[in-house]
Design a protein around this motif. Structure first.
Motif, short mmCIF file in Angstrom:
data_model
loop_
_atom_site.label_atom_id
_atom_site.label_comp_id
_atom_site.label_asym_id
_atom_site.label_seq_id
_atom_site.Cartn_x
_atom_site.Cartn_y
_atom_site.Cartn_z
N CYS A 72 -0.17 5.08 0.95
CA CYS A 72 0.03 6.46 0.49
C CYS A 72 1.51 6.83 0.53
O CYS A 72 2.03 7.49 -0.38
CB CYS A 72 -0.76 7.44 1.35
SG CYS A 72 -2.54 7.35 1.12
N SER A 96 3.42 5.13 -2.30
CA SER A 96 3.10 5.82 -3.55
C SER A 96 3.85 7.15 -3.65
O SER A 96 4.43 7.48 -4.70
CB SER A 96 1.59 6.09 -3.63
OG SER A 96 0.85 4.89 -3.63
N LYS A 97 3.86 7.89 -2.56
CA LYS A 97 4.48 9.22 -2.56
C LYS A 97 5.98 9.13 -2.82
O LYS A 97 6.53 9.90 -3.62
CB LYS A 97 4.21 9.90 -1.22
CG LYS A 97 4.82 11.29 -1.07
CD LYS A 97 4.40 12.22 -2.20
CE LYS A 97 2.91 12.42 -2.27
NZ LYS A 97 2.53 13.33 -3.37
N HIS A 148 7.59 6.78 -4.36
CA HIS A 148 7.80 6.38 -5.76
C HIS A 148 7.61 7.58 -6.69
O HIS A 148 8.37 7.78 -7.63
CB HIS A 148 6.84 5.26 -6.15
CG HIS A 148 7.35 3.89 -5.79
ND1 HIS A 148 7.41 3.44 -4.48
CD2 HIS A 148 7.84 2.88 -6.56
CE1 HIS A 148 7.91 2.22 -4.47
NE2 HIS A 148 8.18 1.85 -5.72
N ASP A 149 6.60 8.39 -6.40
CA ASP A 149 6.35 9.58 -7.21
C ASP A 149 7.53 10.55 -7.15
O ASP A 149 7.91 11.15 -8.16
CB ASP A 149 5.08 10.29 -6.73
CG ASP A 149 3.81 9.50 -7.03
OD1 ASP A 149 3.88 8.58 -7.88
OD2 ASP A 149 2.76 9.81 -6.44
N THR A 179 7.18 4.26 -11.31
CA THR A 179 5.79 3.81 -11.34
C THR A 179 5.45 3.09 -10.04
O THR A 179 6.14 2.16 -9.63
CB THR A 179 5.55 2.84 -12.52
OG1 THR A 179 5.87 3.52 -13.73
CG2 THR A 179 4.11 2.37 -12.55
N ALA A 180 4.39 3.55 -9.38
CA ALA A 180 3.98 2.95 -8.10
C ALA A 180 2.96 1.85 -8.35
O ALA A 180 1.85 2.13 -8.82
CB ALA A 180 3.40 4.02 -7.18
N THR A 214 1.34 0.44 -6.27
CA THR A 214 0.25 0.58 -5.30
C THR A 214 -1.06 0.96 -5.99
O THR A 214 -2.13 0.80 -5.43
CB THR A 214 0.59 1.67 -4.26
OG1 THR A 214 1.08 2.83 -4.94
CG2 THR A 214 1.64 1.17 -3.28
N ARG A 215 -0.95 1.47 -7.22
CA ARG A 215 -2.15 1.88 -7.96
C ARG A 215 -2.66 0.77 -8.88
O ARG A 215 -3.62 0.96 -9.62
CB ARG A 215 -1.85 3.15 -8.77
CG ARG A 215 -1.41 4.32 -7.88
CD ARG A 215 -1.22 5.60 -8.69
NE ARG A 215 -0.84 6.71 -7.84
CZ ARG A 215 0.40 7.10 -7.63
NH1 ARG A 215 1.41 6.48 -8.23
NH2 ARG A 215 0.67 8.13 -6.83
#
Length: 326
Positions: free
Chosen positions: A88, A91-92, A94-95, A100-101, A103-104
């Motif tokens: 998480c 991802s956060k 990167h956001d 682009t993360a 992790t997804r």
């Protein structure tokens, strides 16, 4: 004279775009509690340090980098909640940089499913501390400052079903003493929005030995503090003096529980800070406290998330073997 209301069109024209951008940022910041941001920052720093060691870019991070890092976490025996939180955090961040993360990515999701399944069979929850255990610890504890503090941590943590971070982050001014006990104002607790306060009632104990209010008052009489951190680190090795005017670490709460059970001759390996919260939930369930009221006190988001805390006690309630006189 009737006051003319602005039309919707006039309202649209009457705003400051810079103020709106500032408000947008404030609202985004409030999406997570300060405790959540603290753990995200910790996980992100760890990921960056790992990337530096293997000469990889943390931002943007390649798919293979993230997957290798997750495998490293498993190899180092990190728990599933820690791994999930780390994903998480990556991802956060990167956001936040509009990157682009990976992790997804479907491969990461499959890897996480595999990690969750493999760790589920290995994971062991911390054993709950019983009221009898708590009373035995308080009775066996030496009569010196470090244990005045520890008894307050144990009894307050148990009575309030508090998380480790909530105990560690308490301030003197967060405690409001009442005739019937005390109210704790928990700021930025888990699951709360930034700046939101959760109120927890701590009643006077029926047993003076484990009364959280009496134990807390004894600790405060020693510190003489009127503001600042409630629980302070003690100077080693004797623990007779306050070491620093800083809050204790949440890991200290776990150490206090472990030292407590060791005092009464119990193996501390399966006990930790969570034993207090689990202990209250288990004892309340055994006392037939309604789930809705228990959920309100423990501040779980749902009854479903509360059930793992009390399922063991339910195994003996109306047990068929007992009912047939076995």
């Amino acid at each position: 004279m009737v006051k003319r209301r602005h039309s919707d069109v006039e309202k649209i024209a009457d705003f400051d775009i810079d103020q709106l951008h500032s408000l947008t940022q404030e609202l985004e910041d409030q999406a997570y509690s300060s405790e959540t941001w603290k753990t995200y920052n910790h996980s992100w720093k760890q990921f960056k340090a790992w990337c530096k060691k293997v000469d990889a870019s943390p931002l943007p991070a390649e798919l293979k980098t993230i997957q290798a890092f997750l495998s490293w976490l498993v190899k180092e025996e990190y728990s599933w909640p820690t791994i999930e939180r780390t994903v998480c955090a990556i991802s956060k961040f990167h956001d936040l940089e509009e990157e682009t993360a990976q992790t997804r990515h479907i491969k990461v999701k499959k890897q996480l499913d595999g990690i969750r399944r493999s760790l589920k069979t290995k994971s062991k929850s911390k054993k709950n501390l019983t009221i009898i255990d708590l009373a035995s610890i308080c009775q066996a504890a030496p009569d010196k400052p470090i244990w005045w503090r520890n008894r307050a941590i144990l009894t307050m943590g148990f009575a309030g079903a508090l998380r480790r971070s909530e105990v560690a982050n308490l301030k003197v001014q967060d405690v409001v003493f009442m005739n019937d006990g005390a109210i704790l104002n928990l700021w930025d607790a888990k699951g709360a929005r930034k700046g939101e306060v959760q109120r927890v009632g701590i009643p006077m104990g029926q047993n003076a030995m484990i009364c959280p209010i009496q134990n807390l008052r004894k600790w405060l009489a020693f510190t003489k503090a009127t503001e600042g951190p409630l629980f302070l680190p003690m100077k080693p090795p004797l623990g007779q003096e306050i070491w620093k005017n800083e809050p204790i670490y949440k890991e200290t709460v776990s150490q206090v529980v472990k030292r407590g059970v060791e005092l009464i001759g119990i193996d501390s390996a399966i006990y930790g800070g969570h034993s207090l919260r689990r202990g209250l939930a288990t004892a309340a369930s055994q006392a037939n406290v309604p789930l809705a009221r228990l959920k309100q006190h423990t501040r779980h988001k749902s009854v479903q998330s509360l059930l793992p805390y009390i399922e063991d006690s339910e195994l003996f309630a109306d047990n068929p073997a007992n009912l047939i006189g076995f």
